[in-house]
Design an enzyme around this catalytic site. Structure first.
Site, PDB file in Angstrom:
ATOM      1  N   HIS A  21      42.344  24.892  18.721  1.00  0.00           N
ATOM      2  CA  HIS A  21      43.238  23.844  19.226  1.00  0.00           C
ATOM      3  C   HIS A  21      42.421  22.614  19.642  1.00  0.00           C
ATOM      4  CE1 HIS A  21      45.892  27.427  20.539  1.00  0.00           C
ATOM      5  NE2 HIS A  21      46.554  26.828  19.572  1.00  0.00           N
ATOM      6  N   LYS A  45      57.272  33.843  20.130  1.00  0.00           N
ATOM      7  CA  LYS A  45      56.288  34.874  20.453  1.00  0.00           C
ATOM      8  C   LYS A  45      56.427  35.305  21.908  1.00  0.00           C
ATOM      9  CE  LYS A  45      53.163  32.288  17.450  1.00  0.00           C
ATOM     10  NZ  LYS A  45      52.039  31.346  17.456  1.00  0.00           N
ATOM     11  N   ARG A  97      45.507  25.983   9.441  1.00  0.00           N
ATOM     12  CA  ARG A  97      44.318  26.824   9.314  1.00  0.00           C
ATOM     13  C   ARG A  97      44.050  27.210   7.872  1.00  0.00           C
ATOM     14  NH1 ARG A  97      46.281  30.182  14.391  1.00  0.00           N
ATOM     15  NH2 ARG A  97      48.176  29.370  13.489  1.00  0.00           N
ATOM     16  N   SER A 135      45.052  32.207  18.691  1.00  0.00           N
ATOM     17  CA  SER A 135      45.259  32.762  20.039  1.00  0.00           C
ATOM     18  C   SER A 135      45.499  34.256  19.945  1.00  0.00           C
ATOM     19  CB  SER A 135      46.455  32.088  20.716  1.00  0.00           C
ATOM     20  OG  SER A 135      46.208  30.723  20.902  1.00  0.00           O
TER      21      SER A 135
HETATM   22  P1  ADP Z   1      52.686  27.924  17.666  1.00  0.00           P
HETATM   23  O1  ADP Z   1      53.201  29.138  18.371  1.00  0.00           O
HETATM   24  O2  ADP Z   1      53.590  26.735  17.764  1.00  0.00           O
HETATM   25  O3  ADP Z   1      52.164  28.150  16.275  1.00  0.00           O
HETATM   26  P2  ADP Z   1      49.925  27.811  18.510  1.00  0.00           P
HETATM   27  O4  ADP Z   1      49.433  27.582  19.901  1.00  0.00           O
HETATM   28  O5  ADP Z   1      49.618  29.121  17.873  1.00  0.00           O
HETATM   29  O6  ADP Z   1      51.460  27.497  18.587  1.00  0.00           O
HETATM   30  O7  ADP Z   1      49.387  26.655  17.564  1.00  0.00           O
HETATM   31  C1  ADP Z   1      49.676  25.307  17.800  1.00  0.00           C
HETATM   32  C2  ADP Z   1      49.194  24.506  16.619  1.00  0.00           C
HETATM   33  O8  ADP Z   1      47.786  24.588  16.540  1.00  0.00           O
HETATM   34  C3  ADP Z   1      49.712  24.978  15.263  1.00  0.00           C
HETATM   35  O9  ADP Z   1      49.942  23.854  14.447  1.00  0.00           O
HETATM   36  C4  ADP Z   1      48.573  25.811  14.720  1.00  0.00           C
HETATM   37  O10 ADP Z   1      48.577  25.845  13.307  1.00  0.00           O
HETATM   38  C5  ADP Z   1      47.405  25.027  15.257  1.00  0.00           C
HETATM   39  N1  ADP Z   1      46.191  25.834  15.355  1.00  0.00           N
HETATM   40  C6  ADP Z   1      46.028  26.976  16.051  1.00  0.00           C
HETATM   41  N2  ADP Z   1      44.771  27.456  15.884  1.00  0.00           N
HETATM   42  C7  ADP Z   1      44.138  26.581  15.079  1.00  0.00           C
HETATM   43  C8  ADP Z   1      42.829  26.512  14.499  1.00  0.00           C
HETATM   44  N3  ADP Z   1      41.933  27.458  14.697  1.00  0.00           N
HETATM   45  N4  ADP Z   1      42.542  25.463  13.701  1.00  0.00           N
HETATM   46  C9  ADP Z   1      43.481  24.516  13.464  1.00  0.00           C
HETATM   47  N5  ADP Z   1      44.716  24.518  13.955  1.00  0.00           N
HETATM   48  C10 ADP Z   1      45.049  25.541  14.745  1.00  0.00           C
END
Ligand code: ADP
Length: 167
Positions: A21, A45, A97, A135
């Site tokens: 993030h 989630k 990703r 995460s």
């Molecule tokens: P959500 O539940 O909305 O997917 P996340 O917290 O998992 O929320 O992710 C928020 C955003 O950050 C999403 O667009 C996700 O693709 C992006 N993201 C999460 N991890 C990474 C990473 N390692 N590299 C790039 N983008 C990421």
């Protein structure tokens, strides 16, 4: 609209915030006047951390970015596009990703555009160093007592350890 601040909203669960993030935040924030990390109350989630904790941990990480001053962390509830409008924003930033994220992000961008035609989604590809971080994998490693170096900060790793020692 010359004098209007360009605001982007980066929504997500941030359960918890990872180096993946933060990589997106650091690169994307530079392109806007205001960059809001929007922590979702309502997520499909089941979250490990309560909304207040997810916001606090994201704020903790953002405070470390001393050279970037235009980032805010805010919780939001309900439809993303309503939050985007309430912040006077027109851009939704999301990370990609890999191809597995693509279909979902592409579909969400259409839906958000349909709901709010003045908003545009910008997808930021992850970098080679962080694309594998999620995460959910971080939580799984923490649950199994593995090392979190290079995935999250030591403060976040400590919070995860504390959380899993409680259950
Ligand atoms: P959500 O539940 O909305 O997917 P996340 O917290 O998992 O929320 O992710 C928020 C955003 O950050 C999403 O667009 C996700 O693709 C992006 N993201 C999460 N991890 C990474 C990473 N390692 N590299 C790039 N983008 C990421």
């Amino acid at each position: 609209m010359k004098n209007q601040l360009k605001t982007a909203i980066y929504p997500g669960s941030f359960d918890p915030i990872t180096f993946g993030h933060l990589d997106i935040i650091k690169r994307a924030a530079k392109l806007f006047d205001r960059f809001v990390v929007a922590v979702a109350h309502d997520t499909k989630k089941t979250t490990l951390f309560h909304i207040d904790e997810r916001v606090r941990l994201a704020q903790l990480e953002i405070q470390k970015l001393h050279d970037i001053k235009n980032i805010e962390v805010k919780p939001f509830q309900g439809l993303l596009v309503n939050f985007v409008k309430s912040e006077g924003a027109s851009v939704i930033a999301r990370g990609l990703r890999g191809v597995s994220d693509f279909e979902y992000e592409f579909q969400m961008s259409y839906i958000n555009h349909k709901l709010a035609p003045n908003t545009t989604t910008i997808l930021f590809p992850a970098t080679a160093n962080t694309h594998y971080i999620s995460s959910s994998s971080v939580k799984e490693i923490a649950r199994l007592n593995g090392r979190l170096d290079g995935l999250v900060s030591t403060e976040i790793a400590d919070e995860l350890k504390r959380r899993f020692s409680e259950v």
